[in-house]
Write a protein that holds these residues in place. Sequence first.
Motif, PDB file in Angstrom:
ATOM      1  N   MET A 184      31.784  39.438  43.728  1.00 25.54           N
ATOM      2  CA  MET A 184      32.737  38.411  44.163  1.00 25.54           C
ATOM      3  C   MET A 184      33.969  39.028  44.844  1.00 25.54           C
ATOM      4  O   MET A 184      34.899  38.350  45.237  1.00 25.54           O
ATOM      5  N   ILE A 185      34.002  40.390  44.940  1.00 24.11           N
ATOM      6  CA  ILE A 185      35.118  41.040  45.613  1.00 24.11           C
ATOM      7  C   ILE A 185      35.182  40.572  47.067  1.00 24.11           C
ATOM      8  O   ILE A 185      34.172  40.505  47.762  1.00 24.11           O
ATOM      9  N   HIS A 186      36.380  40.277  47.554  1.00 26.32           N
ATOM     10  CA  HIS A 186      36.549  39.776  48.901  1.00 26.32           C
ATOM     11  C   HIS A 186      36.747  40.928  49.886  1.00 26.32           C
ATOM     12  O   HIS A 186      37.221  41.998  49.524  1.00 26.32           O
ATOM     13  N   ARG A 187      36.403  40.697  51.133  1.00 29.83           N
ATOM     14  CA  ARG A 187      36.557  41.723  52.151  1.00 29.83           C
ATOM     15  C   ARG A 187      38.024  42.079  52.339  1.00 29.83           C
ATOM     16  O   ARG A 187      38.893  41.221  52.259  1.00 29.83           O
ATOM     17  N   MET A 188      38.273  43.356  52.611  1.00 23.10           N
ATOM     18  CA  MET A 188      39.620  43.873  52.893  1.00 23.10           C
ATOM     19  C   MET A 188      40.567  43.646  51.727  1.00 23.10           C
ATOM     20  O   MET A 188      41.777  43.739  51.872  1.00 23.10           O
ATOM     21  N   ASP A 189      39.993  43.381  50.524  1.00 24.24           N
ATOM     22  CA  ASP A 189      40.823  43.262  49.319  1.00 24.24           C
ATOM     23  C   ASP A 189      41.889  42.178  49.463  1.00 24.24           C
ATOM     24  O   ASP A 189      43.030  42.329  49.012  1.00 24.24           O
ATOM     25  N   VAL A 190      41.540  41.081  50.120  1.00 25.95           N
ATOM     26  CA  VAL A 190      42.450  39.942  50.274  1.00 25.95           C
ATOM     27  C   VAL A 190      41.865  38.769  49.503  1.00 25.95           C
ATOM     28  O   VAL A 190      40.709  38.403  49.695  1.00 25.95           O
ATOM     29  N   PHE A 191      42.674  38.196  48.616  1.00 30.09           N
ATOM     30  CA  PHE A 191      42.180  37.154  47.717  1.00 30.09           C
ATOM     31  C   PHE A 191      42.989  35.875  47.893  1.00 30.09           C
ATOM     32  O   PHE A 191      44.214  35.882  47.727  1.00 30.09           O
ATOM     33  N   LEU A 226      29.789  44.263  37.262  1.00 36.67           N
ATOM     34  CA  LEU A 226      28.696  43.795  38.107  1.00 36.67           C
ATOM     35  C   LEU A 226      27.984  44.953  38.800  1.00 36.67           C
ATOM     36  O   LEU A 226      26.792  44.880  39.102  1.00 36.67           O
ATOM     37  N   ASP A 227      28.740  46.044  39.050  1.00 41.71           N
ATOM     38  CA  ASP A 227      28.171  47.201  39.746  1.00 41.71           C
ATOM     39  C   ASP A 227      27.571  48.225  38.783  1.00 41.71           C
ATOM     40  O   ASP A 227      27.154  49.311  39.204  1.00 41.71           O
ATOM     41  N   VAL A 278      33.299  39.993  34.903  1.00 37.28           N
ATOM     42  CA  VAL A 278      32.481  38.862  35.361  1.00 37.28           C
ATOM     43  C   VAL A 278      32.889  38.372  36.749  1.00 37.28           C
ATOM     44  O   VAL A 278      32.085  37.792  37.474  1.00 37.28           O
ATOM     45  N   VAL A 279      34.139  38.623  37.149  1.00 31.37           N
ATOM     46  CA  VAL A 279      34.611  38.209  38.463  1.00 31.37           C
ATOM     47  C   VAL A 279      34.251  39.251  39.525  1.00 31.37           C
ATOM     48  O   VAL A 279      34.139  38.928  40.707  1.00 31.37           O
ATOM     49  N   GLY A 280      34.073  40.507  39.098  1.00 31.20           N
ATOM     50  CA  GLY A 280      33.746  41.563  40.050  1.00 31.20           C
ATOM     51  C   GLY A 280      34.924  42.416  40.447  1.00 31.20           C
ATOM     52  O   GLY A 280      34.877  43.126  41.455  1.00 31.20           O
ATOM     53  N   LEU A 281      35.997  42.387  39.667  1.00 30.74           N
ATOM     54  CA  LEU A 281      37.140  43.262  39.888  1.00 30.74           C
ATOM     55  C   LEU A 281      36.886  44.617  39.230  1.00 30.74           C
ATOM     56  O   LEU A 281      36.073  44.719  38.309  1.00 30.74           O
ATOM     57  N   PRO A 282      37.605  45.666  39.652  1.00 26.16           N
ATOM     58  CA  PRO A 282      37.440  46.967  38.995  1.00 26.16           C
ATOM     59  C   PRO A 282      37.821  46.887  37.523  1.00 26.16           C
ATOM     60  O   PRO A 282      38.765  46.173  37.144  1.00 26.16           O
ATOM     61  N   LEU A 283      37.088  47.599  36.683  1.00 26.09           N
ATOM     62  CA  LEU A 283      37.405  47.632  35.253  1.00 26.09           C
ATOM     63  C   LEU A 283      38.683  48.437  35.033  1.00 26.09           C
ATOM     64  O   LEU A 283      38.982  49.374  35.773  1.00 26.09           O
ATOM     65  N   GLY A 284      39.432  48.051  33.997  1.00 26.49           N
ATOM     66  CA  GLY A 284      40.701  48.707  33.709  1.00 26.49           C
ATOM     67  C   GLY A 284      40.565  49.833  32.705  1.00 26.49           C
ATOM     68  O   GLY A 284      39.536  49.994  32.039  1.00 26.49           O
ATOM     69  N   SER A 285      41.629  50.607  32.565  1.00 24.94           N
ATOM     70  CA  SER A 285      41.661  51.693  31.592  1.00 24.94           C
ATOM     71  C   SER A 285      41.591  51.140  30.175  1.00 24.94           C
ATOM     72  O   SER A 285      42.222  50.124  29.861  1.00 24.94           O
TER      73      SER A 285
END
Length: 388
Positions: free
Chosen positions: A1-8, A198-199, A297-304
């Motif tokens: 679900m990550i958007h192109r060019m990191d724009v949400f 997701l990855d 679940v949204v597809g953002l990078p996982l955090g520390s």
Amino acid sequence: MIHRMDVFPLPIARIGIIGGGQLGRMMAKAAKRIGCTCVVLDPTPGSPAGQVAGHQIVGAYHDPAKLRELAEACDVVTFDIEDIDAATLIQLGREGHNIQPPPTVLALIQDKLTQKRALSAAGIPTAPFEPMPEPSADAFAAFGYPLVQKACRGGYDGRGVSILDGPDDFDAHLPVPSLVERFIPATKELAVLVARGLDGDHRCYPAVEMRFRPGENVLEMLLAPAQIPAETAAAAEQLAVRTVDALGGVGIFGVEMFLTEAGNLLVNEVAPRTHNSGHHTIEANMTDQFEQHLRAVVGLPLGSTEQLCPAAMINLLGAPGHRGRPVIKGMAEALAIPGVCLHLYGKAATSPYRKMGHVTVLDRDIEQARIKAERVRRLIEISGEDHP
């Protein structure tokens, strides 16, 4: 679900949560922080999660029409409870709705016998077990005491589990399709939270020790990190990752384990959702389990998952013999203790041993955190207005 060019565009995602309890409540709070909105499905109007989300569909977890309504209103659907209609979710997934963790994984895990068989087939060490579709005294005796009987479906928070020491305890068995497993005399009960994106990327939280209330088998105190040798902690985390990889899926998974007297680790159960063993992460870790689950679940990078401070956590349970509108005693004195973080769940009614909130205590010394948490337990009582 990550958007192109990191724009949400905001909201980042509309997230459907099946289950309106405390886990959903804390998830909805995390969702707001990262720019998501939530819709909650729960049969109780004004549920704890619904209060925070602001939008609730009132309906049962096994109502196909309500599950469809939720899926059609959201970009991704997740859950805070396992006793839901997985078959309908599988069908919705086939139709293109995004449901995470995948409902096929939920269906596997929500039946404890199916879960055990999957773990065993993947080479994950667990207690020896046998199916018990029709429990009987003879079958239990043939398996051998002491044993643990677990209902195949519907058990949580100590429900659906019976520990039988010998034939004289058979009257306490569960008259439902179940499995029996060898009783493991563990030196410690541990839990490890694993987040899987997701990855396929994963993050592991430090192992924690769980101490349970005898009788009710509800988590009484959690110590984070677990006071175990570094090599045991590393082995527990590796085993948890192997377990989640074997089951597949996306999101947070709670992996409960036994540490045996011989120093071996056995997986007890897996929860495909945020978990009671991770509540301390809200204050004690870089990324808490609820935000981590949503990132996954949204597809953002996982955090520390780094732990910033040792912590002890206790559940606040409804006092025995009390029901009705909650009345909390000892709250002001408990909050005066340095490091005490109180979470109340907004439940409209209390009942004996119902989870009404939790307290996390932070302290640079884990033993001091434990001592403070014990003091908080003695101070706070949640009774009912109709039983003064």
